[in-house]
Design a protein around this motif. Structure first.
Motif, mmCIF file in Angstrom:
data_model
loop_
_atom_site.group_PDB
_atom_site.id
_atom_site.type_symbol
_atom_site.label_atom_id
_atom_site.label_comp_id
_atom_site.label_asym_id
_atom_site.label_seq_id
_atom_site.Cartn_x
_atom_site.Cartn_y
_atom_site.Cartn_z
ATOM 1 N N LEU A 1 0.581 -0.875 0.466
ATOM 2 C CA LEU A 1 0.445 0.336 0.137
ATOM 3 C C LEU A 1 0.512 0.839 -0.563
ATOM 4 O O LEU A 1 1.989 1.197 0.083
ATOM 5 N N GLY A 2 -0.150 2.568 0.241
ATOM 6 C CA GLY A 2 1.201 3.501 -0.102
ATOM 7 C C GLY A 2 0.772 4.712 1.046
ATOM 8 O O GLY A 2 0.915 3.789 2.132
ATOM 9 N N ASN A 3 -0.380 5.021 1.147
ATOM 10 C CA ASN A 3 0.487 6.595 1.931
ATOM 11 C C ASN A 3 -0.829 6.207 3.432
ATOM 12 O O ASN A 3 -2.025 5.751 3.155
ATOM 13 N N MET A 4 -0.215 5.181 4.270
ATOM 14 C CA MET A 4 -1.171 4.758 5.392
ATOM 15 C C MET A 4 -1.860 6.244 6.808
ATOM 16 O O MET A 4 -2.552 5.738 7.248
ATOM 17 N N ASP A 5 -1.591 7.118 6.377
ATOM 18 C CA ASP A 5 -1.394 8.334 7.334
ATOM 19 C C ASP A 5 -2.740 8.592 6.830
ATOM 20 O O ASP A 5 -3.344 9.622 7.056
ATOM 21 N N ALA A 6 -3.379 9.023 5.625
ATOM 22 C CA ALA A 6 -4.202 9.308 4.686
ATOM 23 C C ALA A 6 -6.155 8.774 5.527
ATOM 24 O O ALA A 6 -5.651 8.215 6.326
ATOM 25 N N LYS A 7 -6.372 10.365 5.923
ATOM 26 C CA LYS A 7 -7.680 9.958 7.174
ATOM 27 C C LYS A 7 -8.795 10.198 6.053
ATOM 28 O O LYS A 7 -8.729 10.841 5.362
ATOM 29 N N ARG A 8 -9.767 9.098 5.506
ATOM 30 C CA ARG A 8 -10.709 9.829 5.350
ATOM 31 C C ARG A 8 -11.889 9.155 5.682
ATOM 32 O O ARG A 8 -12.146 8.511 6.601
ATOM 33 N N ASP A 9 -13.345 9.605 5.054
ATOM 34 C CA ASP A 9 -14.312 10.086 5.503
ATOM 35 C C ASP A 9 -14.948 8.801 4.555
ATOM 36 O O ASP A 9 -15.919 8.846 4.351
ATOM 37 N N ASN B 1 4.945 0.597 0.031
ATOM 38 C CA ASN B 1 5.528 0.590 -1.597
ATOM 39 C C ASN B 1 5.523 2.522 -1.810
ATOM 40 O O ASN B 1 4.369 2.979 -2.408
ATOM 41 N N PRO B 2 6.239 2.894 -2.039
ATOM 42 C CA PRO B 2 6.469 4.628 -2.614
ATOM 43 C C PRO B 2 5.131 4.211 -3.585
ATOM 44 O O PRO B 2 4.970 5.394 -4.220
ATOM 45 N N ALA B 3 5.744 3.507 -4.717
ATOM 46 C CA ALA B 3 5.137 3.531 -5.896
ATOM 47 C C ALA B 3 3.761 3.631 -5.523
ATOM 48 O O ALA B 3 2.518 4.322 -6.759
ATOM 49 N N PHE B 4 2.746 3.539 -4.756
ATOM 50 C CA PHE B 4 1.232 4.011 -3.994
ATOM 51 C C PHE B 4 0.527 4.956 -3.699
ATOM 52 O O PHE B 4 0.038 5.785 -3.888
ATOM 53 N N PHE B 5 1.892 5.809 -4.016
ATOM 54 C CA PHE B 5 2.492 7.545 -2.932
ATOM 55 C C PHE B 5 1.555 8.236 -4.437
ATOM 56 O O PHE B 5 1.899 7.927 -4.979
ATOM 57 N N ARG B 6 1.041 9.513 -4.016
ATOM 58 C CA ARG B 6 0.357 9.941 -5.093
ATOM 59 C C ARG B 6 1.408 11.600 -5.121
ATOM 60 O O ARG B 6 2.244 12.281 -4.107
ATOM 61 N N PRO B 7 1.896 12.279 -6.721
ATOM 62 C CA PRO B 7 2.224 13.529 -6.516
ATOM 63 C C PRO B 7 1.420 14.595 -5.594
ATOM 64 O O PRO B 7 2.739 15.111 -5.283
ATOM 65 N N ALA B 8 0.593 14.620 -5.203
ATOM 66 C CA ALA B 8 0.125 15.426 -3.683
ATOM 67 C C ALA B 8 -1.439 14.623 -3.412
ATOM 68 O O ALA B 8 -2.289 13.747 -3.974
ATOM 69 N N GLU B 9 -1.142 14.435 -1.766
ATOM 70 C CA GLU B 9 -2.229 14.199 -1.324
ATOM 71 C C GLU B 9 -3.279 14.943 -0.570
ATOM 72 O O GLU B 9 -3.214 15.919 0.011
ATOM 73 N N VAL B 10 -4.320 14.797 -0.621
ATOM 74 C CA VAL B 10 -5.625 15.128 1.032
ATOM 75 C C VAL B 10 -5.317 14.215 1.686
ATOM 76 O O VAL B 10 -5.597 13.053 1.604
#
Ligand code: NDP
Ligand code: GDR
Length: 343
Positions: free
Chosen positions: A208-216, A288-297
């Motif tokens: 997976l990519g960014n594990m800290d992203a928070k979603r509703d 895996n950094p491949a799943f990180f986005r150029p800009a994140e929400v």
């Protein structure tokens, strides 16, 4: 009998909305793109009850034709290039479908049946970089992807046609909603599919990519009810649809594994973070950094107070039930795959 036209009918939301409108006695029309292999997607099980019209959001002639054939009283514009990550790979196609496509649909309505009611699938991705917590209809927008930017155009053009032409045009600013029918590239379904495969012994781990992203996160079945409610009001307006709860991707992973009795223990951080099975020590999650986005929400949490008070909308499926339903469904699907493919 009312007529409804749904763009994106074979997607996740389109399928739940079609079921809801059929239950309510609507004549349901749906636009489909021509594909080399005919595929009804998520509406395979109700395809005989739907009138399909071949059209594309980038082709205003085909949308005008869809309006002529359907004579729709209500149009639900759900079609989109909806995967945020792909919007960096296909920024122009995303804009043509998610931005200009909305104008195409609005023009088709204006030409054929201007009194038809219109729903636009706007998104919490328009909020992007955090300006306010929780987000409401009044929170300033700051999109962080070509998808978010294109959707913001769709949002404003909907408002503009409402104000310019007095059209009954609404936008639902929906926060993430998932289901058993979610595409497997989205993080929730990627996780529940992996949890099922790991539990049944046909996959080792998930990356997976960014594990800290928070979603509703809510359930699509609840959210399509809000779309319908918006078009039944006396006046057109825009509404946030959300749960007012937020969780990290990491928490989604933990909850999903819990449903198959696996407890995850985390170590490392950032790109070195890994999740192990607490009982066996086996690595089940790798970043895996491949799943990180150029800009994140980084953080989304929506306040649905206006929808609660004006539409009387309430969500019925909790976060825990959402995850449980998705994991259970994927366990069944993977079990079938194992049986038929002799894995
Ligand atoms: P899906 O990706 O499951 O469905 C998208 C649909 O759009 C598919 O039926 C797809 O058809 C169709 N489509 C794509 N491009 C075109 C085109 N050029 N012409 C015609 N149809 C096209 O998305 P969801 O059901 O999850 O979402 C529905 C809508 O809500 C989308 O607009 C999405 O951006 C928006 N949204 C979704 C949220 C969510 O969390 N699910 C939250 C907020 C907004 P095909 O099968 O041919 O690809
Ligand atoms: P999102 O959904 O971008 O919020 O858009 P997605 O599930 O793709 O990502 C959610 C968050 O998880 C992080 N993440 C990963 N995402 C994916 N897809 N794959 C991974 O491996 C992964 N690892 C971490 C992402 O970086 C992100 O922060 C969805 C879509 O349905 C849009 O159409 C809709 O408008 C918004 O929700 C609201």
């Amino acid at each position: 009998m009312k007529h409804a036209l749904i763009t994106g009918i074979n997607g996740q939301d389109g399928s739940y909305l079609a079921e809801l409108l059929l239950e309510k006695g609507y004549e349901v029309y749906g636009i489909m793109r021509r594909k080399s292999v005919v595929d009804y997607g998520n509406v395979e099980h109700i395809k005989d009850k739907i009138h399909f019209i071949y059209a594309d959001m980038t082709d205003v002639v085909s949308l005008t034709n869809a309006m002529k054939i359907s004579q729709a009283d209500e149009v639900y514009n759900l079609a989109a290039q909806s995967f945020v990550a792909t919007s960096w790979e296909q920024p122009l196609a995303t804009a043509q479908i998610d931005a200009l496509g909305v104008t195409n649909m609005l023009e088709a309505i204006r030409i054929v049946k201007p009194e038809a009611r219109f729903y636009q699938a706007s998104t919490s991705e328009m909020f992007g970089l955090v300006q306010e917590i929780p987000q409401t209809e009044k929170t300033p927008f700051y999109p962080r992807s070509p998808y978010g930017v294109a959707k913001l155009y769709g949002h404003w053009i909907t408002k503009n046609y409402r104000e310019s032409y007095n059209m009954f045009a609404c936008s639902g600013i929906l926060f993430n909603h998932e289901s058993e029918r979610r595409g497997k590239e989205f993080v929730t379904r990627k996780i529940t599919d992996a949890v099922a495969r790991i539990k049944l012994g046909v996959q080792d781990h998930v990356e997976l990519g960014n594990m800290d992203a928070k979603r509703d996160w809510g359930h699509s079945k609840d959210y399509v009810k809000a779309m319908w409610l918006m078009l039944q009001q006396d006046k057109p307006d825009d509404y946030v649809i959300a749960t007012n709860e937020t969780r990290t991707v990491r928490e989604f992973v933990e909850t999903a594994f819990k449903h198959v009795d696996i407890e995850i223990e985390w170590s490392g951080s950032g790109v070195d973070e890994i999740g192990k099975n607490k009982a066996t020590g086996k690595t089940l999650v790798k970043v895996n950094p491949a799943f990180f986005r150029p800009a994140e929400v980084e953080l989304l949490i929506g306040n649905p107070a206006k929808a609660d008070s004006t539409l009387g909308w309430v969500r019925e499926i909790s976060f825990s039930e959402l995850v449980e339903r998705m994991v259970k469904n994927d366990l069944e699907l993977v079990e079938k795959e194992i049986k038929y493919n002799n894995l």
